[in-house]
Design a protein around this motif. Structure first.
Motif, PDB file in Angstrom:
ATOM      1  N   LYS A  71      19.480   6.910   3.137  1.00 19.65           N
ATOM      2  CA  LYS A  71      18.463   7.219   2.229  1.00 19.65           C
ATOM      3  C   LYS A  71      17.057   6.210   2.692  1.00 19.65           C
ATOM      4  N   THR A  72      17.492   5.003   2.661  1.00 20.02           N
ATOM      5  CA  THR A  72      16.518   4.154   3.179  1.00 20.02           C
ATOM      6  C   THR A  72      15.816   4.517   4.597  1.00 20.02           C
ATOM      7  N   ARG A  73      16.607   5.039   5.320  1.00 19.55           N
ATOM      8  CA  ARG A  73      16.093   5.696   6.860  1.00 19.55           C
ATOM      9  C   ARG A  73      15.167   6.788   6.385  1.00 19.55           C
TER      10      ARG A  73
ATOM     11  N   GLY B 172      11.052  -3.244  16.128  1.00 18.73           N
ATOM     12  CA  GLY B 172      10.755  -4.578  16.337  1.00 18.73           C
ATOM     13  C   GLY B 172      10.479  -5.246  14.779  1.00 18.73           C
ATOM     14  N   ASP B 173       9.706  -4.400  13.970  1.00 21.18           N
ATOM     15  CA  ASP B 173       9.449  -4.922  12.277  1.00 21.18           C
ATOM     16  C   ASP B 173      10.851  -4.909  11.813  1.00 21.18           C
ATOM     17  N   ILE B 174      11.814  -3.810  12.208  1.00 19.76           N
ATOM     18  CA  ILE B 174      13.041  -3.859  11.141  1.00 19.76           C
ATOM     19  C   ILE B 174      13.891  -5.311  11.654  1.00 19.76           C
TER      20      ILE B 174
ATOM     21  N   ASP C 187      10.567  -1.955 -10.087  1.00 21.37           N
ATOM     22  CA  ASP C 187      11.271  -0.800  -9.785  1.00 21.37           C
ATOM     23  C   ASP C 187      11.373  -0.948  -8.209  1.00 21.37           C
ATOM     24  N   ARG C 188      10.775  -1.104  -7.409  1.00 20.96           N
ATOM     25  CA  ARG C 188      10.935  -1.452  -5.793  1.00 20.96           C
ATOM     26  C   ARG C 188      12.090  -2.615  -5.806  1.00 20.96           C
ATOM     27  N   ALA C 189      11.963  -3.729  -6.625  1.00 20.68           N
ATOM     28  CA  ALA C 189      12.913  -4.830  -6.333  1.00 20.68           C
ATOM     29  C   ALA C 189      14.314  -4.151  -6.733  1.00 20.68           C
TER      30      ALA C 189
ATOM     31  N   TRP D 194       0.868  -1.369  -0.135  1.00 19.49           N
ATOM     32  CA  TRP D 194      -0.111  -0.102   0.080  1.00 19.49           C
ATOM     33  C   TRP D 194       0.848   1.308  -0.149  1.00 19.49           C
ATOM     34  N   SER D 195       2.156   1.093   0.108  1.00 20.16           N
ATOM     35  CA  SER D 195       2.819   2.475  -0.151  1.00 20.16           C
ATOM     36  C   SER D 195       3.092   2.563  -1.569  1.00 20.16           C
ATOM     37  N   ALA D 196       3.680   3.785  -2.062  1.00 17.42           N
ATOM     38  CA  ALA D 196       3.667   4.129  -3.573  1.00 17.42           C
ATOM     39  C   ALA D 196       4.345   3.008  -4.333  1.00 17.42           C
ATOM     40  N   GLY D 197       5.342   2.751  -3.697  1.00 21.76           N
ATOM     41  CA  GLY D 197       6.380   1.563  -4.566  1.00 21.76           C
ATOM     42  C   GLY D 197       5.529   0.178  -5.110  1.00 21.76           C
ATOM     43  N   GLY D 198       4.747   0.027  -4.090  1.00 21.39           N
ATOM     44  CA  GLY D 198       3.981  -1.512  -4.275  1.00 21.39           C
ATOM     45  C   GLY D 198       3.267  -1.509  -5.660  1.00 21.39           C
TER      46      GLY D 198
ATOM     47  N   VAL E 111      13.519   7.139   3.693  1.00 23.58           N
ATOM     48  CA  VAL E 111      12.140   6.581   3.050  1.00 23.58           C
ATOM     49  C   VAL E 111      11.335   5.933   4.203  1.00 23.58           C
ATOM     50  N   HIS E 112      11.792   5.286   5.077  1.00 25.02           N
ATOM     51  CA  HIS E 112      11.272   4.661   6.114  1.00 25.02           C
ATOM     52  C   HIS E 112      10.307   5.579   6.794  1.00 25.02           C
ATOM     53  N   ALA E 113      10.858   6.605   7.179  1.00 26.39           N
ATOM     54  CA  ALA E 113      10.675   7.625   8.010  1.00 26.39           C
ATOM     55  C   ALA E 113       9.346   8.294   7.347  1.00 26.39           C
TER      56      ALA E 113
ATOM     57  N   VAL F 260      12.435  -7.992  12.636  1.00 25.29           N
ATOM     58  CA  VAL F 260      11.940  -9.153  12.104  1.00 25.29           C
ATOM     59  C   VAL F 260      12.301  -9.165  10.606  1.00 25.29           C
ATOM     60  N   THR F 261      12.495  -8.143   9.931  1.00 27.10           N
ATOM     61  CA  THR F 261      12.866  -8.220   8.621  1.00 27.10           C
ATOM     62  C   THR F 261      14.374  -8.527   8.344  1.00 27.10           C
ATOM     63  N   PHE F 262      15.110  -8.208   9.266  1.00 25.23           N
ATOM     64  CA  PHE F 262      16.566  -8.597   9.304  1.00 25.23           C
ATOM     65  C   PHE F 262      16.672 -10.105   9.541  1.00 25.23           C
TER      66      PHE F 262
HETATM   67  C1  HEM Z   1      11.395   1.229   1.366  1.00 20.66           C
HETATM   68  C2  HEM Z   1      15.038  -1.838   2.764  1.00 20.66           C
HETATM   69  C3  HEM Z   1      12.527  -2.917   6.831  1.00 20.66           C
HETATM   70  C4  HEM Z   1       8.715  -1.124   4.645  1.00 20.66           C
HETATM   71  C5  HEM Z   1      12.936   0.467   1.601  1.00 20.66           C
HETATM   72  C6  HEM Z   1      13.833   0.500   0.696  1.00 20.66           C
HETATM   73  C7  HEM Z   1      14.953  -0.276   1.181  1.00 20.66           C
HETATM   74  C8  HEM Z   1      14.552  -0.891   2.324  1.00 20.66           C
HETATM   75  C9  HEM Z   1      16.290  -0.486   0.312  1.00 20.66           C
HETATM   76  C10 HEM Z   1      14.105   1.683  -0.452  1.00 20.66           C
HETATM   77  C11 HEM Z   1      13.722   1.000  -1.587  1.00 20.66           C
HETATM   78  C12 HEM Z   1      12.305   1.379  -2.121  1.00 20.66           C
HETATM   79  O1  HEM Z   1      11.941   2.607  -1.889  1.00 20.66           O
HETATM   80  O2  HEM Z   1      11.785   0.560  -2.443  1.00 20.66           O
HETATM   81  C13 HEM Z   1      14.685  -2.600   4.078  1.00 20.66           C
HETATM   82  C14 HEM Z   1      15.628  -3.350   5.159  1.00 20.66           C
HETATM   83  C15 HEM Z   1      14.798  -3.531   6.129  1.00 20.66           C
HETATM   84  C16 HEM Z   1      13.487  -2.678   6.031  1.00 20.66           C
HETATM   85  C17 HEM Z   1      17.106  -3.732   4.702  1.00 20.66           C
HETATM   86  C18 HEM Z   1      15.180  -4.226   7.456  1.00 20.66           C
HETATM   87  C19 HEM Z   1      16.372  -4.821   7.695  1.00 20.66           C
HETATM   88  C20 HEM Z   1      11.360  -2.630   6.421  1.00 20.66           C
HETATM   89  C21 HEM Z   1      10.141  -2.924   7.245  1.00 20.66           C
HETATM   90  C22 HEM Z   1       8.986  -2.502   6.720  1.00 20.66           C
HETATM   91  C23 HEM Z   1       9.616  -2.017   5.266  1.00 20.66           C
HETATM   92  C24 HEM Z   1      10.125  -3.845   8.674  1.00 20.66           C
HETATM   93  C25 HEM Z   1       7.424  -2.577   6.993  1.00 20.66           C
HETATM   94  C26 HEM Z   1       6.997  -3.324   7.854  1.00 20.66           C
HETATM   95  C27 HEM Z   1       9.110  -0.107   3.478  1.00 20.66           C
HETATM   96  C28 HEM Z   1       8.195   0.606   2.563  1.00 20.66           C
HETATM   97  C29 HEM Z   1       9.090   1.149   1.964  1.00 20.66           C
HETATM   98  C30 HEM Z   1      10.523   0.635   2.056  1.00 20.66           C
HETATM   99  C31 HEM Z   1       6.722   0.414   2.734  1.00 20.66           C
HETATM  100  C32 HEM Z   1       8.735   2.147   0.964  1.00 20.66           C
HETATM  101  C33 HEM Z   1       8.270   1.737  -0.634  1.00 20.66           C
HETATM  102  C34 HEM Z   1       7.927   3.010  -1.401  1.00 20.66           C
HETATM  103  O3  HEM Z   1       8.659   3.445  -1.893  1.00 20.66           O
HETATM  104  O4  HEM Z   1       6.725   2.946  -1.596  1.00 20.66           O
HETATM  105  N1  HEM Z   1      13.153  -0.679   2.482  1.00 20.66           N
HETATM  106  N2  HEM Z   1      13.295  -2.367   4.727  1.00 20.66           N
HETATM  107  N3  HEM Z   1      10.724  -1.962   5.398  1.00 20.66           N
HETATM  108  N4  HEM Z   1      10.207  -0.371   3.305  1.00 20.66           N
HETATM  109 FE1  HEM Z   1      12.130  -1.183   3.956  1.00 20.66          FE
END
Ligand code: HEM
Length: 400
Positions: free
Chosen positions: A184-186, A217-219, A154-156, A145-149, A188-190, A221-223
């Motif tokens: 930059k990822t930080r 906690g979510d991060i 592109d997202r991959a 549900w974020s823009a990148g979905g 994006v997450h913010a 889990v992803t790790f």
């Molecule tokens: C964006 C990596 C954890 C949700 C991104 C991006 C990277 C990344 C590289 C930027 C690329 C992009 O814009 O698509 C990671 C890593 C994580 C992590 C390495 C943990 C080790 C999470 C978690 C969530 C999440 C826990 C959600 C529960 C998202 C979303 C985007 C994003 C929604 C934005 C996509 C958009 O542009 O719409 N993440 N992520 N990420 N991540 Fe993460």
């Protein structure tokens, strides 16, 4: 995952040694490098300072100018772009550096380990972690549900950038790029933490719509779906690794988590602690969702555009092999029993042959080799091509 809150708060707390439980070893609290904060709860910790800055930047409509300014900020040694709004330049100057506890020798060994084991890492991150992310419901729903979905290719590609920079031989050096990519990822997450709670679609499916996404906690889990999973599989497959290699690989992920805003007291100190946490906070939450099924189909479908040298049935079976039949069934991955038999016998033999533990080249060797080469090309092309999409901060959510 229907009721993340109480159960998982407790289990993560137990795994981290923050909550007393007779059966739980205090995972890494004893060897913590950072100051311990007993009682802090990673499910309710986000990234306050940058979250505030990015919320203001979004509200003021300044994201496009920030994206333009950060485009040329690429190498770790590059100066942080000046003049960013909302104190962002000052903030980035503060956080765009390795933590004091980072060990450069270990990080260099990790880079070397990544190079030596890249064959398995391509397969495991690409077909294992990538698809596993689609059965982590909170992550799948956020990503969908974020823009990148709306554009998974592109997202991959952007996500590949993160993996590539993390694994690169000079990823943490001034000429490398990982510190910048992680920051930059930080950002994006913010931005996502501000945007998703404004998406009616995300609110409709979120397990707890009032809770901000992407907590510490979510991060974690992803790790676990990335680093911890890869480490577990390498061990299962008996890929030779020295104790120093294993420690270095973990260390690179510890630094990565720090750069993504995870508090030091939550970062696992040992592989044993990481595996214990993973069993408590990742394994039990895995579940199918409509969003995840679609994302998995998108991701596996991407490969249809590239000739991986294997059929989709083979790919499905490889995913089942690395993740489990239960996950394969959740995602509706069509069975191909002949391919399944080849994967189950051929892959262990392939690994053994590559590691010099089997004198005779096994059946199917070239098939696996071709698949790995194609995955590597997909990864490297995407990342090194001048047309690669850089990581950019989204301005909105997926429209629907
Ligand atoms: C964006 C990596 C954890 C949700 C991104 C991006 C990277 C990344 C590289 C930027 C690329 C992009 O814009 O698509 C990671 C890593 C994580 C992590 C390495 C943990 C080790 C999470 C978690 C969530 C999440 C826990 C959600 C529960 C998202 C979303 C985007 C994003 C929604 C934005 C996509 C958009 O542009 O719409 N993440 N992520 N990420 N991540 Fe993460």
């Amino acid at each position: 995952m229907s009721n993340l809150s109480r159960r998982n708060v407790l289990s993560l707390g137990v795994a981290l040694g923050l909550v007393s439980a007779a059966s739980a070893a205090p995972a890494w609290a004893s060897a913590a490098a950072g100051p311990a904060a007993p009682g802090a709860d990673p499910w309710w910790v986000w990234d306050d300072e940058v979250d505030r800055i990015m919320a203001a930047v979004l509200e003021a409509g300044q994201v496009p100018s920030v994206n333009t300014a950060i485009r040329s900020w690429v190498n770790n040694g590059d100066p942080v772009p000046g003049g960013l709004p909302g104190g962002l330049s000052t903030y980035l100057q503060k956080v765009s550096r390795l933590p004091s506890w980072a060990d450069l020798a270990k990080l260099r060994l990790a880079a070397d380990f990544n190079r030596r084991k890249d064959t398995y890492l391509f397969m495991l991150y690409g077909l294992g972690s990538g698809i596993m992310s689609t059965v982590i419901p909170r992550e799948a729903k956020s990503v969908y549900w974020s823009a990148g979905g709306a554009d998974m290719q592109d997202r991959a590609a952007k996500t590949f950038t993160f993996g590539y920079d993390l694994s690169d031989h000079n990823g943490f050096e001034p000429a490398g790029q990982f510190v910048v990519t992680a920051n930059k990822t930080r950002l994006v997450h913010a931005a996502v933490r501000h945007l998703l709670p404004r998406s009616p679609h995300w609110i409709a499916v979120a397990d707890e719509p009032n809770r901000i996404p992407i907590s510490n906690g979510d991060i974690l889990v992803t790790f676990h779906s990335l680093g911890t999973f890869v480490h577990k599989k390498l061990r299962e497959w008996r890929v030779p690794m020295s104790a120093q290699d294993e420690a270095a690989f973990l260390h690179s992920w510890q630094v990565a988590m720090h750069l993504l805003g995870v508090r030091e007291e939550f970062i696992p100190r040992t592989w044993a602690a990481a595996h214990a946490q993973s069993e408590q906070v990742l394994t039990p939450v895995l579940a199918p969702t409509r969003e995840g099924r679609e994302l998995a189909e998108d991701l596996l479908g991407l490969t249809a555009q590239v000739d991986l040298g294997v059929t989709r049935g083979f790919l499905n079976e490889f995913v089942r092999y690395v993740l489990s039949d239960a996950i394969g069934d959740w995602l509706g991955l069509r069975r191909d029993h002949a391919a399944a038999a080849l994967v189950r016998t051929g892959w262990p033999a392939y690994v053994a042959f590559r590691e010099g533990l089997l004198p005779v080249m096994p059946v199917g060797f070239y098939l696996f080799d071709q698949l790995i080469r194609a995955l590597a090309m997909l990864f490297l092309n995407k990342v090194t091509s001048p047309t690669t999409t850089p990581i950019t901060i989204p301005t909105g959510n997926r429209p629907g």
